[in-house]
Scaffold this active site. Structure first.
Site, PDB file in Angstrom:
ATOM      1  N   PHE A 145      29.057  41.531  46.139  1.00 41.78           N
ATOM      2  CA  PHE A 145      28.585  42.143  44.897  1.00 41.78           C
ATOM      3  C   PHE A 145      29.371  41.528  43.747  1.00 41.78           C
ATOM      4  CE2 PHE A 145      28.469  44.899  41.291  1.00 41.78           C
ATOM      5  CZ  PHE A 145      27.122  45.211  41.205  1.00 41.78           C
ATOM      6  N   ASP A 230      36.996  37.078  42.854  1.00 39.16           N
ATOM      7  CA  ASP A 230      36.460  38.179  42.058  1.00 39.16           C
ATOM      8  C   ASP A 230      37.319  39.412  42.345  1.00 39.16           C
ATOM      9  OD1 ASP A 230      35.160  40.323  40.949  1.00 39.16           O
ATOM     10  OD2 ASP A 230      33.148  39.651  41.499  1.00 39.16           O
ATOM     11  N   LYS A 259      36.554  45.742  34.842  1.00 40.57           N
ATOM     12  CA  LYS A 259      36.728  47.167  35.151  1.00 40.57           C
ATOM     13  C   LYS A 259      38.011  47.754  34.559  1.00 40.57           C
ATOM     14  CE  LYS A 259      33.250  47.844  38.563  1.00 40.57           C
ATOM     15  NZ  LYS A 259      32.720  46.874  39.510  1.00 40.57           N
TER      16      LYS A 259
HETATM   17  C1  LIG Z   1      31.623  45.919  39.264  1.00 35.42           C
HETATM   18  C2  LIG Z   1      31.780  44.554  39.778  1.00 35.42           C
HETATM   19  C3  LIG Z   1      31.231  43.449  39.098  1.00 35.42           C
HETATM   20  C4  LIG Z   1      30.359  43.593  37.878  1.00 35.42           C
HETATM   21  O1  LIG Z   1      30.980  44.238  36.819  1.00 35.42           O
HETATM   22  P1  LIG Z   1      30.097  44.868  35.630  1.00 35.42           P
HETATM   23  O2  LIG Z   1      31.110  45.270  34.602  1.00 35.42           O
HETATM   24  O3  LIG Z   1      29.366  46.043  36.214  1.00 35.42           O
HETATM   25  O4  LIG Z   1      29.161  43.806  35.168  1.00 35.42           O
HETATM   26  C5  LIG Z   1      31.490  42.191  39.599  1.00 35.42           C
HETATM   27  N1  LIG Z   1      32.225  42.028  40.707  1.00 35.42           N
HETATM   28  C6  LIG Z   1      32.750  43.057  41.390  1.00 35.42           C
HETATM   29  C7  LIG Z   1      33.586  42.793  42.608  1.00 35.42           C
HETATM   30  C8  LIG Z   1      32.537  44.367  40.961  1.00 35.42           C
HETATM   31  O5  LIG Z   1      33.034  45.390  41.658  1.00 35.42           O
END
Ligand SMILES: *Cc1c(COP(=O)(O)O)cnc(C)c1O
Length: 407
Positions: A145, A230, A259
C-alpha cells in the site's frame, strides 16, 4: 428538543448524503480529542487504538506541536516556494539530520511522497545509472500500500484499488513480499529502484522474515539500484525506532515519510536522501504549491524535535512489549495470529467467529476505536501517549468481545 442520540445519526446521515462514498467509517462521530482519548458528539469517550493510521503517533493535539503550530499561525502560514520563508531551513536541516541524510524534498500527502520518490528514482536511473530513455522499472512487493494516485494504484495488487482505474502507468514489477531472491531475479539493467514498506501496514502489519531488509540492501548495492523505503506508516517512532529499517541496521537511499510528520495537525510528507540521488531534481522539475509551507514546517519541525530526544522511540518499544504480551494471551481464544513490532499489532480473529468489521463494531460499543484491514484482521496502533493501563483496557475489551461471540 433533539434527543442526544439523534446527533450522531444526523451527522452520519449528512455525510452519507453529501460526501462521496469512498470510505465506510465506523458509526462514531468525534467532536473532541486529547491524547489517546476521543469524545463523540454525545459525550461518550473512546480510547483511540488506530491513531489515524499512525498519523497521530504523538496523540491528539500534543501540546508541544499545538503550541508550535499556533505560534506559526500568528506569524506566517504560506509563501509558496516562489519565496523563501524562515521555517523551511530549520525543518529540513533537522529532518535530514534525524535521517542521517543531507537533503529533504517536502510535499504534503504520503501518496505525493511516493510519487516524488518514483520520479527521483527514474531521473536518477537515466542520468546517473544510464538506463535507456523511458525504460526504467521499479520493483515493488505484492500486498503493498503506497497510496491512491493513478501511478501508485498501477502497481497495487488489491483489485478494489485498481478496478476500472486503468489505463495504468507502466514500469513496475511486482514480486512476493519478504522474498529477496524474487527481487534478485527481477532486477535487470532497467531497474532503478526497489520500493517497499519495511513493515506492510495496510496488508495487516506484515513483518518480513529476519534478514530480508538487509538482503534487499545488499542486492541494491550490488546491482546499482536504489532502495526506497516507504516509512510513511512504519516510521517516526511507531516500531520502537525512528525508522523501521533500523531493526536490521539498514539505511535506504530514500526515505518516504508522511503521516506522523504533520503531528496529526496538517498533512506533511517528505522524501529524504543524499544529494547524489535527490540532487537530480533541479528548479522547475517537481514541486507543490503547499509543499514545505510555513505552517507544515512548524508542525514537522516540532515532531522532529520530539523524535531527536529518543524517548518516544523507547516508549513505543516498552509499550509495544506490553501490548504484544497482553495480546498473546488471547491466542487460541478467538485470536489465530498476531504480528507486529513496537506499538503496532495486526491481530487475526478466527474468521469463524466474526469478520474484522464486526470485531471493530463490537469494540466500538466497548469504547475502543480500531479498524479492520482485510478480512478478519484488526490493527492496533494506539498513539504513543497511551499508558499500559489503557492498553489493558483495549485488550480486555477484545477478550470480552471474543468471549461473547464464542458463547
Ligand atoms: C498511508 C500510506 C501512504 C499514503 O499516504 P496518504 O497521506 O494517505 O496519501 C503511503 N504509504 C504507506 C505505507 C501508507 O501507510
Amino acid at each position: 428538543m433533539k434527543t442526544q442520540a439523534s446527533r450522531s445519526d444526523e451527522a452520519i446521515a449528512l455525510v452519507e448524503k453529501h460526501a462521496a462514498h469512498n470510505y465506510h467509517p465506523l458509526p462514531v462521530v468525534a467532536a473532541h480529542a486529547q491524547g489517546a482519548w476521543v469524545t463523540d458528539v454525545e459525550g461518550r469517550r473512546y480510547l483511540d487504538c488506530l491513531a489515524a493510521y499512525s498519523a497521530l503517533n504523538f496523540g491528539h493535539r500534543h501540546p508541544e506541536i499545538v503550541a508550535a503550530v499556533q505560534a506559526q499561525l500568528d506569524r506566517l502560514t504560506l509563501t509558496s516556494r516562489a519565496f523563501h520563508h524562515d521555517v523551511l531551513g530549520p525543518f529540513v536541516r533537522d529532518l535530514a539530520a534525524l535521517a542521517g541524510k543531507d537533503l529533504v524534498l517536502p510535499m504534503n500527502t504520503g501518496a505525493e511522497a511516493v510519487e516524488t520518490g518514483l520520479k527521483v528514482a527514474r531521473k536518477w536511473g537515466y542520468e546517473v545509472k544510464g538506463v535507456p530513455a523511458d525504460r526504467a522499472t521499479v520493483i515493488v512487493a505484492d500486498g503493498n500500500f503506497h497510496g491512491r494516485t493513478i501511478s501508485v494504484v498501477s502497481f497495487s495488487t488489491d483489485p478494489t484499488a485498481r478496478t476500472n482505474f486503468g489505463p495504468f502507468t507502466p514500469g513496475f514489477r511486482v514480486v512476493p513480499y519478504g522474498d529477496s531472491s524474487a527481487i534478485a531475479d527481477a532486477i535487470d539493467d532497467t531497474t532503478v529502484a526497489v520500493l517497499i514498506e519495511p513493515i506492510q501496514g495496510e496488508a495487516g502489519v506484515i513483518v518480513p522474515p529476519a534478514g530480508y531488509l538487509s538482503k534487499v540492501r545488499q542486492l541494491c548495492d550490488a546491482r546499482e539500484v536504489l532502495f526506497v523505503a516507504d516509512e510513511i506508516q512504519s516510521g517516526l517512532g511507531r516500531t520502537g525506532t525512528t525508522f523501521a529499517c533500523e531493526h536490521e541496521n539498514v539505511v535506504p537511499d530514500l526515505y518516504l515519510l508522511g503521516k506522523a510528520l504533520g503531528g496529526g495537525i496538517v498533512p506533511v510528507s517528505a522524501v529524504v536522501g543524499n544529494s547524489d540521488v535527490l540532487g537530480v531534481i533541479r528548479p522547475g522539475e517537481h514541486g507543490s504549491t503547499f509543499g514545505g509551507n510555513a505552517l507544515a514546517c512548524a508542525a514537522g519541525h516540532a515532531v522532529v524535535g520530539m523524535l531527536e530526544r529518543g524517548t518516544w522511540q523507547r516508549t513505543a518499544a516498552q509499550l509495544g512489549e506490553h501490548l504484544h504480551t497482553r495480546l498473546r494471551e488471547l491466542m487460541g481464544q478467538g485470536v489465530v495470529e498476531i504480528r507486529g513490532r513496537g506499538l503496532w499489532a495486526g491481530v487475526d480473529i478466527d474468521p469463524a467467529l466474526m469478520t474484522g468489521r464486526e470485531a471493530c463494531e463490537a469494540l466500538l460499543a466497548e469504547g475502543i476505536l480500531v479498524k479492520d484491514t482485510h478480512g478478519s484482521t484488526i490493527r492496533f496502533a494506539p498513539p504513543l501517549v497511551v499508558t499500559p493501563d489503557e492498553i489493558d483496557l483495549a485488550v480486555d475489551a477484545l477478550r470480552r468481545v471474543l468471549i461473547q461471540r464464542a458463547a
